[in-house]
Design an enzyme around this catalytic site. Structure first.
Site, PDB file in Angstrom:
ATOM      1  CB  THR A  58      14.804   1.494  17.921  1.00 18.75           C
ATOM      2  OG1 THR A  58      15.341   1.715  19.231  1.00 18.75           O
ATOM      3  CG2 THR A  58      13.307   1.295  18.030  1.00 18.75           C
TER       4      THR A  58
ATOM      5  CB  ILE B  22      16.538  -1.145  21.940  1.00 18.92           C
ATOM      6  CG1 ILE B  22      15.720  -1.928  22.956  1.00 18.92           C
ATOM      7  CG2 ILE B  22      16.776  -2.000  20.691  1.00 18.92           C
ATOM      8  CD1 ILE B  22      14.330  -2.351  22.439  1.00 18.92           C
ATOM      9  CG  ASP B  23      22.656   1.520  19.252  1.00 18.66           C
ATOM     10  OD1 ASP B  23      22.231   2.670  19.057  1.00 18.66           O
ATOM     11  OD2 ASP B  23      23.551   0.990  18.577  1.00 18.66           O
TER      12      ASP B  23
END
Length: 301
Positions: free
Chosen positions: A122, A119-120
Site C-alpha cells: 500500500t 493491495i500488498d
C-alpha cells in the site's frame, strides 16, 4: 498492522490433506480458477486508481505513526474480493487485511479459509511505485492449498494449487536451480512498519551477516507478495521477513512450493501461517545458507 494472535495457533502440516479436501468437498482446480478471475477483477480496480494522480489516493488510516497506510482503494478492492468469493464459496471462512484491522484481530481455524490482501504494498501504491499486487489464498487445516497473486502493473498473474503446479500467465514456472552458493544468489527482504530497537538490530545485523558471507545481491521492493513470487519464478533465490501477516504469505506459499521451492518459519521450523516470521527459498540448500545469517528477531507482542 498489529493484530491479536491469541486465537491463531497453528499445527504442523496435516498428512491427511487429501481426505480433508474430500471432507470439505473442495475442488482445488475450480477454486484456483475462481481466485484467478477475482484477482484480475480486483486488479483492474487497483490499476485504475494507481493511474490517477497521487493526490487522488485518500489515506484513511495512519495507524502506526503514518507508516502503515490504508486507502479507500484497499477497502474497495477487499469488498469486491470478499463479495465474489462469498458468492462462490458461501460455506467457507474469510480473512482480509482491512476487515481484520477493523475487527482488531483474526482467527485461523481448520475450516477452508480465504485469506486475502487487496493491495500488498500500500505504501508503494500511495507513492505510485508499481511494486504492488492483489493476493488471494485458500488455507485448509491452516495450510495453504490455493494461491493467486496478481501484479496489475506488470499484468502478471501467478497461480497455483496444491498438486497442480504453478504458472505465470498460464505458463509453468520454476524456482532458480542454478544458485547454490552465496556468491550465486540474490536475496530479498523488507523493512516494515516495526521500528523498535530489537527489530532494527535484527535487520541491521542480518544484513551485515549476509554481506560478510559473500551474498551476490540484496533487494527490497516493499511488497512481501511480489518478493515471494519472485522466488517462485526464479528472479531471486530467497525472501525472509519478520512482520507480515497470513494474507501476505498464504497465496505465495502455495506458488513457491508448487514451483519447487520451500516455505518455512524464519527459524527453520515448519511454516506457521500466523507466526509472522517467514522464509521462502528456491531449495532447502539455499535456505540452509541463509538461516545462520538471520539474527534473532524480537518477539512480536
Amino acid at each position: 498492522r498489529p493484530h491479536s494472535l491469541s486465537a491463531c495457533l497453528i499445527s504442523h502440516h496435516n498428512s491427511n490433506q487429501r481426505m480433508s479436501h474430500l471432507k470439505h468437498k473442495i475442488d482445488l482446480a475450480h477454486a484456483r480458477t475462481i481466485a484467478e478471475t477475482v484477482a484480475r477483477e480486483a486488479g483492474v480496480l487497483v490499476l485504475e486508481a494507481f493511474r490517477k494522480p497521487r493526490e487522488a489516493s485518500v489515506v484513511t488510516d495512519k495507524s502506526v505513526a503514518s507508516i502503515d497506510l490504508v486507502t479507500e482503494t484497499d477497502k474497495a478492492a477487499e469488498k469486491l474480493i470478499m463479495e465474489r468469493l462469498r458468492a462462490s464459496f458461501p460455506d467457507h471462512e474469510f480473512m482480509g487485511e482491512e476487515e481484520s484491522s477493523a475487527n482488531g484481530g483474526y482467527t485461523l481455524t481448520d475450516a477452508p479459509t480465504w485469506i486475502c490482501d487487496p493491495i500488498d504494498g500500500t505504501t508503494n501504491f500511495v507513492h505510485r511505485n508499481p511494486e504492488i499486487s492483489v493476493s488471494i489464498g485458500l488455507a485448509l487445516n491452516k495450510e495453504p492449498v490455493v494461491g493467486v497473486v496478481f501484479d496489475p502493473c506488470r499484468d502478471e498473474l501467478y497461480s497455483a494449487a496444491q498438486g497442480l503446479g504453478a504458472t505465470l500467465n498460464g505458463k509453468p514456472i520454476s524456482v532458480d536451480k542454478e544458485g547454490q552458493t552465496m556468491s550465486q544468489i540474490v536475496v530479498s527482504t523488507n523493512i516494515g512498519y516495526m521500528r523498535d530497537e530489537g527489530t532494527r538490530r535484527h535487520i541491521t545485523v542480518t544484513l551485515d551477516n549476509l554481506m560478510k558471507a559473500g551474498l551476490r545481491g540484496m533487494r527490497m521492493v516493499g511488497s512481501a507478495c511480489n518478493s515471494i513470487v519472485s522466488v517462485a519464478v526464479g528472479r531471486t533465490s530467497c525472501f525472509f521477513e519478520q512482520g507480515p501477516h497470513p494474507w501476505d504469505v498464504c497465496a505465495g506459499a502455495v506458488i513457491v512450493r508448487e514451483a519447487g521451492g520451500v516455505v518455512m518459519d524464519m527459524s527453520g521450523a515448519a511454516l506457521d501461517l500466523c507466526s509472522r516470521k517467514y522464509l521462502v527459498a528456491s531449495s532447502q540448500a539455499v535456505a540452509s545458507l541463509i538461516l545462520p545469517c538471520i539474527a534473532e528477531p524480537p518477539k512480536i507482542k
